[in-house]
Scaffold this active site. Structure first.
Site, PDB file in Angstrom:
ATOM      1  N   HIS B 127      58.810-103.724 138.042  1.00 17.59           N
ATOM      2  CA  HIS B 127      57.783-103.092 137.206  1.00 17.59           C
ATOM      3  C   HIS B 127      58.507-102.529 135.973  1.00 17.59           C
ATOM      4  CE1 HIS B 127      54.879 -99.944 136.055  1.00 17.59           C
ATOM      5  NE2 HIS B 127      53.986-100.532 136.825  1.00 17.59           N
ATOM      6  N   ASP B 204      62.649 -98.629 144.594  1.00 21.54           N
ATOM      7  CA  ASP B 204      61.331 -98.265 144.071  1.00 21.54           C
ATOM      8  C   ASP B 204      60.314 -98.547 145.178  1.00 21.54           C
ATOM      9  OD1 ASP B 204      58.827 -98.218 142.954  1.00 21.54           O
ATOM     10  OD2 ASP B 204      59.307 -99.506 141.246  1.00 21.54           O
ATOM     11  N   GLN B 207      55.162 -99.376 145.876  1.00 20.08           N
ATOM     12  CA  GLN B 207      54.216-100.310 146.507  1.00 20.08           C
ATOM     13  C   GLN B 207      54.421-100.421 148.011  1.00 20.08           C
ATOM     14  OE1 GLN B 207      51.643-101.574 145.110  1.00 20.08           O
ATOM     15  NE2 GLN B 207      52.109-101.044 142.996  1.00 20.08           N
ATOM     16  N   LYS B 230      49.322 -93.746 144.940  1.00 15.12           N
ATOM     17  CA  LYS B 230      49.200 -95.080 145.535  1.00 15.12           C
ATOM     18  C   LYS B 230      49.218 -94.995 147.064  1.00 15.12           C
ATOM     19  CE  LYS B 230      51.662 -97.327 141.716  1.00 15.12           C
ATOM     20  NZ  LYS B 230      50.651 -97.930 140.862  1.00 15.12           N
ATOM     21  N   CYS B 368      52.208-104.707 134.189  1.00 15.96           N
ATOM     22  CA  CYS B 368      53.431-104.002 133.780  1.00 15.96           C
ATOM     23  C   CYS B 368      54.674-104.718 134.294  1.00 15.96           C
ATOM     24  CB  CYS B 368      53.440-102.545 134.257  1.00 15.96           C
ATOM     25  SG  CYS B 368      52.184-101.561 133.460  1.00 15.96           S
TER      26      CYS B 368
END
Lengths: 141, 410
Positions: B127, B204, B207, B230, B368
């Site tokens: 991202h 990261d 997600q 999220k 993104c």
């Protein structure tokens, strides 16, 4: 026809559709008939920012009237551009600058008017008016 | 173990007021969960309760409300630590979200360790928020951003990754799950490979946290970052987990109240962990809401959520494949959360616009992750992303809506 008359014509065309499906089918058909921009103008200089799909817009000044051509890689966006071209192409810079775009709301495409909307209708109108402004300045000088 | 039963799913959906509304006269089918999930009532209630009865500034008041709110805020820190299996609460720093967590590390870790010519290793599926901070950090040090490329399925070439590690980047920063492709990276293996070269790793987790159990100690990652919104929590709050040994050495990145120990006009000593990284009044309501979101995930059973989502996703994926002209972007063996696709002869934004009119909320565009779009040579994709509350019936309506949109456009 004046801008006002063309807008009224479009509103009346859209008034026969009672559901969104027909409306969008019509928009898609209009997208296929957009006055195509000459390939040599499909450059970054003619790209309108603020659109998720790419939209190229070109303006030409003939006998104090502005004529627009455009293209996009998305067909619904092209349909919307075509509507705008029908309204503004062949009009004087003054008329374009003075015009409002209430017809968009009246034909039930209000959701496309939001400035954050990815199809960039607002940016297209802004760009067309910018062209009108430039030609008006040229005329006045 | 199976996904949710019909009654369990119904009960779960009833916790989300936003799901029970109509869009253009059609029931909302929300498939933009990778952008943000809807919020359960208990999260909304927690935030309301804070502003209604508990509002005050934390960590400094001697009065009752301040002490209560401070305790509640710090309880959430411990809850987050437990949720991701961190060794200590002090290793949990509250931020505004994943982006801020990454920027904090890029700034502070960068100051600690980066010298001229130093590089960072990322993958081709990051991202922008896990790309641009590193790209800029490298630029500022005349270093090179090393990129482990993707193959045609949207998986990282492990061989190339191994080779890039030999160039001794100062940090590896990789996503756990790609927001654009759904690829689940083999992060445990990738972390071990980096550590074998003495290179720390940032994961990261934006997600992944809402879809699977995270154990930062088992993974042995040096940093793990994610956002509250999220994972059914509020916007504006996120987490930076860092191993204590790094956080202790890293300099503060923002200065102000809260993060200081002693201040004179010309000298300041800084507070200890975790406060040295939390300058100013924090987003207390957001943190409390995040705590409620973790309660929701634990009550609902995260493992079951993951399984349920996998069933829906695979069902939708197989059905989508029967649409003529469809091209699924990203076909990794391990996938979670999202399906990205394009349809020959159509533009993603056209499909998204028509799906919207049918009550189906998806994301269109580059998500993104422009380099990913370039890699697959597409202007963007249509992305459907799933959450605990989505159903097989919704997957059916979604696929029918895509077919209908394609019929209109082609």
């Amino acid at each position: 026809m004046t801008i006002q008359e063309i807008q009224e014509q479009i509103v009346s065309e859209f008034s026969v559709f009672d559901d969104w499906l027909d409306k969008y089918n019509y928009l898609i058909e209009m997208g296929k008939e957009v006055p195509r921009i000459d390939e040599r103008f499909k450059t970054n200089n003619h790209l309108i920012s603020g659109c998720q799909s790419r939209v190229w817009l070109h303006a030409e000044n003939r006998e104090s009237k502005i004529y627009f051509t455009a293209d996009s890689d998305a067909v619904i966006t092209k349909g919307i551009v075509n509507l705008l071209i029908r309204v503004f192409s062949g009009q004087s810079p003054e008329a374009i600058l003075d015009a409002d775009t209430n017809f968009i709301e009246q034909i039930g495409l209000k959701e496309h008017l939001s400035p954050t909307r990815s199809n960039g209708l607002v940016s297209m109108v802004k760009q067309m008016k910018l062209y009108a402004q430039v030609y008006k300045l040229k005329q006045d000088n | 173990m199976n996904g949710f039963t019909a009654s369990e799913l119904n009960e779960l959906r009833n916790q989300f007021p936003a799901l029970h509304q109509s869009i253009y006269g059609k029931p909302l089918i929300y498939l933009d969960n990778a952008a943000t999930t809807q919020k359960p009532q208990l999260v909304i209630d927690r935030i309301t309760k804070y502003y209604t009865f508990e509002n005050c500034n934390i960590h400094r008041g001697v009065h009752y409300l301040s002490q209560e709110a401070t305790a509640a805020y710090e309880d959430v820190r411990a809850k987050v630590a437990g949720f991701i299996h961190a060794a200590k609460s002090e290793e949990v720093i509250f931020t505004r979200g994943t982006t801020e967590s990454i920027n904090l590390i890029a700034s502070s870790f960068g100051k600690l360790l980066f010298e001229t010519g130093d590089s960072v290793l990322i993958t081709g599926m990051e991202h922008h928020s896990n790309l641009v901070p590193w790209q800029q950090l490298c630029k500022n040090h005349n270093g090179e951003l090393l990129v482990a490329e993707l193959d045609e399925r949207g998986e990282v070439s492990m061989e190339q990754y191994g080779k890039l590690l030999e160039q001794k980047p100062k940090l590896v920063a990789i996503t756990h799950i790609s927001n654009a492709l759904g690829t689940v990276n083999p992060i445990k293996e990738m972390i071990a490979m980096a550590h074998a070269n003495d290179i720390p790793v940032l994961i990261d987790g934006a997600q992944s946290v809402a879809h699977m159990r995270i154990d930062v100690q088992e993974l042995d990652c040096d940093f793990f970052v994610f956002s509250g919104h999220k994972m059914y929590g509020p916007m504006g709050v996120g987490v930076l987990y860092g191993k204590q040994k790094w956080l202790e050495q890293m300099p503060p990145w923002q200065f102000g109240g809260e993060m200081v120990d002693q201040v004179s006009l010309h000298e300041t000593t800084f507070n200890q962990l975790p406060f040295k990284f939390e300058a100013g009044t924090p987003n207390v309501a957001g943190v409390l809401g995040l705590g409620a979101a973790i309660d929701f995930l634990q009550q609902t059973d995260l493992e079951k959520i993951g399984l349920h989502e996998m069933i829906i996703l695979n069902y939708a994926l197989e059905k989508l494949k029967s649409i003529p002209g469809i091209r699924i972007i990203g076909n990794a063996a391990e996938r979670a959360g999202v399906i990205s696709f394009v349809v020959e002869g159509t533009h993603p934004s056209d499909i998204g616009t028509l799906l919207d009119k049918m009550g189906v909320a998806v994301r269109t565009g580059h998500h993104c992750a422009q380099p990913v779009m370039t890699h697959f040579n597409v202007p963007g994709t249509v992305r459907a992303s799933f959450a605990a509350y989505n159903s097989l019936a919704e997957a059916d309506i979604f696929v029918e809506a895509v077919q209908k949109a394609v019929n209109m456009l082609c």
